[in-house]
Scaffold this motif. Sequence first.
Motif, PDB file in Angstrom:
ATOM      1  N   MET A 190       2.975   3.311   6.479  1.00 34.35           N
ATOM      2  CA  MET A 190       3.586   2.748   5.279  1.00 34.35           C
ATOM      3  C   MET A 190       2.544   2.712   4.163  1.00 34.35           C
ATOM      4  SD  MET A 190       5.468  -0.848   4.874  1.00 34.35           S
ATOM      5  CE  MET A 190       5.775  -1.515   3.290  1.00 34.35           C
ATOM      6  N   GLY A 191       2.932   3.167   3.000  1.00 34.53           N
ATOM      7  CA  GLY A 191       2.018   3.210   1.869  1.00 34.53           C
ATOM      8  C   GLY A 191       1.911   1.876   1.161  1.00 34.53           C
ATOM      9  N   ASN A 192       0.799   1.654   0.555  1.00 31.53           N
ATOM     10  CA  ASN A 192       0.601   0.421  -0.200  1.00 31.53           C
ATOM     11  C   ASN A 192       0.179   0.699  -1.638  1.00 31.53           C
ATOM     12  OD1 ASN A 192      -1.998   1.285   0.239  1.00 31.53           O
ATOM     13  ND2 ASN A 192      -2.723  -0.619   1.137  1.00 31.53           N
ATOM     14  N   ILE A 193       0.477   1.888  -2.139  1.00 30.89           N
ATOM     15  CA  ILE A 193       0.119   2.259  -3.508  1.00 30.89           C
ATOM     16  C   ILE A 193       1.397   2.442  -4.320  1.00 30.89           C
ATOM     17  CG2 ILE A 193      -0.901   4.048  -4.943  1.00 30.89           C
ATOM     18  CD1 ILE A 193      -2.978   4.486  -2.843  1.00 30.89           C
ATOM     19  N   ARG A 194       1.462   1.776  -5.432  1.00 28.35           N
ATOM     20  CA  ARG A 194       2.623   1.900  -6.314  1.00 28.35           C
ATOM     21  C   ARG A 194       2.564   3.215  -7.084  1.00 28.35           C
ATOM     22  NH1 ARG A 194       1.099  -3.237  -5.853  1.00 28.35           N
ATOM     23  NH2 ARG A 194       2.681  -4.808  -5.523  1.00 28.35           N
ATOM     24  N   THR A 195       3.658   3.578  -7.726  1.00 31.80           N
ATOM     25  CA  THR A 195       3.760   4.858  -8.415  1.00 31.80           C
ATOM     26  C   THR A 195       2.763   4.946  -9.564  1.00 31.80           C
ATOM     27  OG1 THR A 195       6.095   4.952  -7.843  1.00 31.80           O
ATOM     28  CG2 THR A 195       5.340   6.415  -9.580  1.00 31.80           C
ATOM     29  N   PHE A 196       2.648   3.905 -10.359  1.00 36.75           N
ATOM     30  CA  PHE A 196       1.707   3.937 -11.475  1.00 36.75           C
ATOM     31  C   PHE A 196       0.276   4.023 -10.974  1.00 36.75           C
ATOM     32  CE2 PHE A 196      -1.053   1.904 -14.616  1.00 36.75           C
ATOM     33  CZ  PHE A 196      -0.837   2.777 -15.676  1.00 36.75           C
ATOM     34  N   ASP A 197      -0.021   3.308  -9.903  1.00 38.54           N
ATOM     35  CA  ASP A 197      -1.364   3.352  -9.318  1.00 38.54           C
ATOM     36  C   ASP A 197      -1.665   4.756  -8.801  1.00 38.54           C
ATOM     37  OD1 ASP A 197      -3.792   2.631  -8.302  1.00 38.54           O
ATOM     38  OD2 ASP A 197      -2.999   1.540  -6.584  1.00 38.54           O
ATOM     39  N   ARG A 198      -0.690   5.394  -8.213  1.00 34.25           N
ATOM     40  CA  ARG A 198      -0.870   6.769  -7.730  1.00 34.25           C
ATOM     41  C   ARG A 198      -1.147   7.721  -8.900  1.00 34.25           C
ATOM     42  NH1 ARG A 198       3.638  10.314  -4.581  1.00 34.25           N
ATOM     43  NH2 ARG A 198       2.215  11.868  -3.783  1.00 34.25           N
ATOM     44  N   PHE A 199      -0.383   7.570  -9.966  1.00 32.79           N
ATOM     45  CA  PHE A 199      -0.586   8.388 -11.160  1.00 32.79           C
ATOM     46  C   PHE A 199      -1.975   8.166 -11.740  1.00 32.79           C
ATOM     47  CE2 PHE A 199      -0.417   8.493 -15.833  1.00 32.79           C
ATOM     48  CZ  PHE A 199      -0.208   9.842 -16.009  1.00 32.79           C
ATOM     49  N   LEU A 200      -2.389   6.912 -11.809  1.00 32.68           N
ATOM     50  CA  LEU A 200      -3.701   6.587 -12.354  1.00 32.68           C
ATOM     51  C   LEU A 200      -4.816   7.177 -11.497  1.00 32.68           C
ATOM     52  CD1 LEU A 200      -4.971   5.017 -14.683  1.00 32.68           C
ATOM     53  CD2 LEU A 200      -5.082   3.048 -13.175  1.00 32.68           C
ATOM     54  N   ARG A 201      -4.637   7.170 -10.186  1.00 28.95           N
ATOM     55  CA  ARG A 201      -5.629   7.775  -9.296  1.00 28.95           C
ATOM     56  C   ARG A 201      -5.719   9.279  -9.518  1.00 28.95           C
ATOM     57  NH1 ARG A 201      -7.035   4.551  -4.598  1.00 28.95           N
ATOM     58  NH2 ARG A 201      -6.091   2.513  -4.858  1.00 28.95           N
ATOM     59  N   LEU A 202      -4.593   9.928  -9.735  1.00 26.98           N
ATOM     60  CA  LEU A 202      -4.613  11.368  -9.998  1.00 26.98           C
ATOM     61  C   LEU A 202      -5.328  11.678 -11.315  1.00 26.98           C
ATOM     62  CD1 LEU A 202      -1.038  12.405  -8.853  1.00 26.98           C
ATOM     63  CD2 LEU A 202      -3.198  12.938  -7.740  1.00 26.98           C
ATOM     64  N   VAL A 203      -5.035  10.916 -12.334  1.00 27.12           N
ATOM     65  CA  VAL A 203      -5.667  11.135 -13.638  1.00 27.12           C
ATOM     66  C   VAL A 203      -7.181  10.887 -13.551  1.00 27.12           C
ATOM     67  CG1 VAL A 203      -5.826  10.235 -15.997  1.00 27.12           C
ATOM     68  CG2 VAL A 203      -3.593  10.667 -14.973  1.00 27.12           C
ATOM     69  N   LEU A 204      -7.573   9.804 -12.904  1.00 24.84           N
ATOM     70  CA  LEU A 204      -9.004   9.504 -12.768  1.00 24.84           C
ATOM     71  C   LEU A 204      -9.699  10.524 -11.865  1.00 24.84           C
ATOM     72  CD1 LEU A 204      -8.965   5.614 -12.502  1.00 24.84           C
ATOM     73  CD2 LEU A 204      -9.674   7.022 -14.435  1.00 24.84           C
ATOM     74  N   GLY A 205      -8.994  11.042 -10.868  1.00 32.70           N
ATOM     75  CA  GLY A 205      -9.564  12.080 -10.013  1.00 32.70           C
ATOM     76  C   GLY A 205      -9.831  13.359 -10.778  1.00 32.70           C
TER      77      GLY A 205
END
Length: 97
Positions: free
Chosen positions: A1-16
């Motif tokens: 089960m994931g614990n990352i929200r959609t915005f957090d996932r997007f932010l991680r991609l952008v920062l990556g």
Amino acid sequence: MGNIRTFDRFLRLVLGIAALQLGYFWLASPWSWLAYAVALVLFVTAAFRFCPLYRVLGIAPVAAGKTIGGLGLAITAIVLAALVGGGSYASAFFTRK
């Protein structure tokens, strides 16, 4: 089960992507490898939608049924394309000076 929200996932991609560009275009050798490692961690946690640090800190998992819509995916694609293209353009611009 994931614990990352959609915005957090997007932010991680952008920062990556930003960390990859920073390491490739701007940093010297020891620091570029650190930027690559940070980008890898951000990409892996975004891909699996799971962050071990969130579990340690006790941050609640994402609510069931919340997904990003078609407009959100289009905006995500546009922002990611701008980041990738913008980093390449900035590098070419500053190296010509």
